[in-house]
Design an enzyme around this catalytic site. Sequence first.
Site, PDB file in Angstrom:
ATOM      1  CE  LYS A  13      -2.103  -1.134   3.884  1.00 24.43           C
ATOM      2  NZ  LYS A  13      -1.401  -2.390   4.221  1.00 24.43           N
ATOM      3  NE  ARG A  88      -4.770  -1.172   9.757  1.00 24.99           N
ATOM      4  CZ  ARG A  88      -3.681  -0.744   9.113  1.00 24.99           C
ATOM      5  NH1 ARG A  88      -3.646   0.434   8.555  1.00 24.99           N
ATOM      6  NH2 ARG A  88      -2.642  -1.534   9.027  1.00 24.99           N
ATOM      7  NE  ARG A 128       8.444  -2.764   6.640  1.00 27.17           N
ATOM      8  CZ  ARG A 128       7.164  -2.419   6.489  1.00 27.17           C
ATOM      9  NH1 ARG A 128       6.813  -1.607   5.505  1.00 27.17           N
ATOM     10  NH2 ARG A 128       6.240  -2.890   7.304  1.00 27.17           N
ATOM     11  NE  ARG A 134       6.097  -0.642  10.128  1.00 29.01           N
ATOM     12  CZ  ARG A 134       5.089  -0.543   9.273  1.00 29.01           C
ATOM     13  NH1 ARG A 134       5.275   0.064   8.123  1.00 29.01           N
ATOM     14  NH2 ARG A 134       3.912  -1.045   9.557  1.00 29.01           N
ATOM     15  NE  ARG A 145       2.011  -5.066  10.916  1.00 32.23           N
ATOM     16  CZ  ARG A 145       3.172  -4.930  10.261  1.00 32.23           C
ATOM     17  NH1 ARG A 145       4.283  -5.449  10.740  1.00 32.23           N
ATOM     18  NH2 ARG A 145       3.210  -4.268   9.118  1.00 32.23           N
TER      19      ARG A 145
HETATM   20  P1  AP5 Z   1       4.742  -1.506   1.915  1.00 35.98           P
HETATM   21  O1  AP5 Z   1       4.576  -0.740   0.670  1.00 35.98           O
HETATM   22  O2  AP5 Z   1       5.222  -0.795   3.139  1.00 35.98           O
HETATM   23  O3  AP5 Z   1       3.395  -2.286   2.247  1.00 35.98           O
HETATM   24  P2  AP5 Z   1       2.188  -1.832   3.161  1.00 35.98           P
HETATM   25  O4  AP5 Z   1       1.003  -2.573   2.681  1.00 35.98           O
HETATM   26  O5  AP5 Z   1       2.129  -0.341   3.211  1.00 35.98           O
HETATM   27  O6  AP5 Z   1       2.738  -2.449   4.516  1.00 35.98           O
HETATM   28  P3  AP5 Z   1       2.762  -1.900   5.979  1.00 35.98           P
HETATM   29  O7  AP5 Z   1       3.564  -2.894   6.760  1.00 35.98           O
HETATM   30  O8  AP5 Z   1       3.172  -0.468   6.057  1.00 35.98           O
HETATM   31  O9  AP5 Z   1       1.217  -2.016   6.289  1.00 35.98           O
HETATM   32  P4  AP5 Z   1       0.443  -2.091   7.591  1.00 35.98           P
HETATM   33  O10 AP5 Z   1      -0.963  -2.054   7.111  1.00 35.98           O
HETATM   34  O11 AP5 Z   1       0.789  -3.204   8.491  1.00 35.98           O
HETATM   35  O12 AP5 Z   1       0.991  -0.797   8.352  1.00 35.98           O
HETATM   36  P5  AP5 Z   1       0.438   0.659   8.606  1.00 35.98           P
HETATM   37  O13 AP5 Z   1       1.612   1.541   8.560  1.00 35.98           O
HETATM   38  O14 AP5 Z   1      -0.749   0.988   7.784  1.00 35.98           O
HETATM   39  O15 AP5 Z   1       5.690  -2.747   1.588  1.00 35.98           O
HETATM   40  C1  AP5 Z   1       6.120  -3.633   2.593  1.00 35.98           C
HETATM   41  C2  AP5 Z   1       7.527  -4.148   2.235  1.00 35.98           C
HETATM   42  O16 AP5 Z   1       7.428  -4.926   1.041  1.00 35.98           O
HETATM   43  C3  AP5 Z   1       8.523  -3.018   1.927  1.00 35.98           C
HETATM   44  O17 AP5 Z   1       9.783  -3.391   2.407  1.00 35.98           O
HETATM   45  C4  AP5 Z   1       8.518  -2.932   0.401  1.00 35.98           C
HETATM   46  O18 AP5 Z   1       9.734  -2.471  -0.114  1.00 35.98           O
HETATM   47  C5  AP5 Z   1       8.230  -4.367   0.004  1.00 35.98           C
HETATM   48  N1  AP5 Z   1       7.467  -4.482  -1.237  1.00 35.98           N
HETATM   49  C6  AP5 Z   1       6.420  -3.703  -1.642  1.00 35.98           C
HETATM   50  N2  AP5 Z   1       5.952  -4.102  -2.832  1.00 35.98           N
HETATM   51  C7  AP5 Z   1       6.710  -5.186  -3.198  1.00 35.98           C
HETATM   52  C8  AP5 Z   1       6.708  -6.054  -4.338  1.00 35.98           C
HETATM   53  N3  AP5 Z   1       5.842  -5.885  -5.350  1.00 35.98           N
HETATM   54  N4  AP5 Z   1       7.623  -7.057  -4.385  1.00 35.98           N
HETATM   55  C9  AP5 Z   1       8.514  -7.221  -3.347  1.00 35.98           C
HETATM   56  N5  AP5 Z   1       8.569  -6.420  -2.248  1.00 35.98           N
HETATM   57  C10 AP5 Z   1       7.669  -5.412  -2.174  1.00 35.98           C
HETATM   58  O19 AP5 Z   1      -0.087   0.519  10.115  1.00 35.98           O
HETATM   59  C11 AP5 Z   1       0.804   0.227  11.166  1.00 35.98           C
HETATM   60  C12 AP5 Z   1       0.008   0.174  12.466  1.00 35.98           C
HETATM   61  O20 AP5 Z   1      -0.566   1.472  12.726  1.00 35.98           O
HETATM   62  C13 AP5 Z   1      -1.183  -0.785  12.506  1.00 35.98           C
HETATM   63  O21 AP5 Z   1      -0.802  -2.097  12.859  1.00 35.98           O
HETATM   64  C14 AP5 Z   1      -2.059  -0.126  13.591  1.00 35.98           C
HETATM   65  O22 AP5 Z   1      -1.569  -0.387  14.869  1.00 35.98           O
HETATM   66  C15 AP5 Z   1      -1.864   1.352  13.307  1.00 35.98           C
HETATM   67  N6  AP5 Z   1      -2.854   1.879  12.342  1.00 35.98           N
HETATM   68  C16 AP5 Z   1      -2.604   2.410  11.109  1.00 35.98           C
HETATM   69  N7  AP5 Z   1      -3.741   2.790  10.525  1.00 35.98           N
HETATM   70  C17 AP5 Z   1      -4.737   2.505  11.392  1.00 35.98           C
HETATM   71  C18 AP5 Z   1      -6.151   2.638  11.343  1.00 35.98           C
HETATM   72  N8  AP5 Z   1      -6.776   3.155  10.269  1.00 35.98           N
HETATM   73  N9  AP5 Z   1      -6.864   2.216  12.425  1.00 35.98           N
HETATM   74  C19 AP5 Z   1      -6.261   1.726  13.522  1.00 35.98           C
HETATM   75  N10 AP5 Z   1      -4.922   1.541  13.624  1.00 35.98           N
HETATM   76  C20 AP5 Z   1      -4.170   1.934  12.566  1.00 35.98           C
END
Ligand code: AP5
Length: 187
Positions: A13, A88, A128, A134, A145
């Site tokens: 994402k 979410r 990562r 992280r 997660r």
């Molecule tokens: P990346 O692009 O970072 O993927 P992502 O889907 O954004 O992954 P995240 O780990 O950031 O998502 P998340 O939903 O767990 O975290 P968020 O920050 O929203 O890619 C991931 C890795 O893969 C990278 O190293 C990248 O280089 C690699 N990659 C990407 N594409 C690739 C490909 N095609 N091939 C190979 N490698 C690839 O949330 C974190 C925390 O915040 C949550 O757990 C929660 O506690 C809180 N939070 C956030 N939003 C909310 C909400 N709305 N409500 C409540 N809590 C929330």
Amino acid sequence: MRMVLLGAPGSGKGTQGEKLVGHYGIPKISTGDALRAAVAAGTELGRKAKATMDAGQLVADDIVIGIVEERLGQPDARKGFVLDGFPRNTAQAQVLDTMLQRLGQPAVDKVVHLAVADEEIIKRLLERARKEGRADDKEDVIRRRIEVYNAETHPLLDYYRAQNKVVTVDGVGELETVFDRIVKALG
Ligand code: AP5
């Protein structure tokens, strides 16, 4: 274009969101990035959210809703946005609908669902963890997660399918290939 990126942790994402920002000239609003910035800055909000994030659970709805409302109210979001990590759960999606109405903005146009299998997600996030460290990229937390995503966020697909807004894209492959699939699916 007003779009929501929906997908499991590590589905891409954030990565694809950045590319969509460049392509469509609209801002990306990431609740995860905003929360991590608050944790790094040691704000009260960051202190409240940290333990929940480190455990792989969702932080309280009112915290993330406040973040999104403040950001969506800024002038650059009037022409469109990419939402990464919000909504979410169904409650957040319902609040988003009413928030956009209140702000006098049109509803979400499209929901891009990035489909990636769990084993690929775990591989990406452990990689990562090795490179960036992280706090929530530990194997037990990654699995939590994914569980939270399946229980709370995946059902949102039905919410948006009922509105005919979902495009599902294969999220596995080179970054450019996945990006091309998204742009093609958005039409
Ligand atoms: P990346 O692009 O970072 O993927 P992502 O889907 O954004 O992954 P995240 O780990 O950031 O998502 P998340 O939903 O767990 O975290 P968020 O920050 O929203 O890619 C991931 C890795 O893969 C990278 O190293 C990248 O280089 C690699 N990659 C990407 N594409 C690739 C490909 N095609 N091939 C190979 N490698 C690839 O949330 C974190 C925390 O915040 C949550 O757990 C929660 O506690 C809180 N939070 C956030 N939003 C909310 C909400 N709305 N409500 C409540 N809590 C929330």
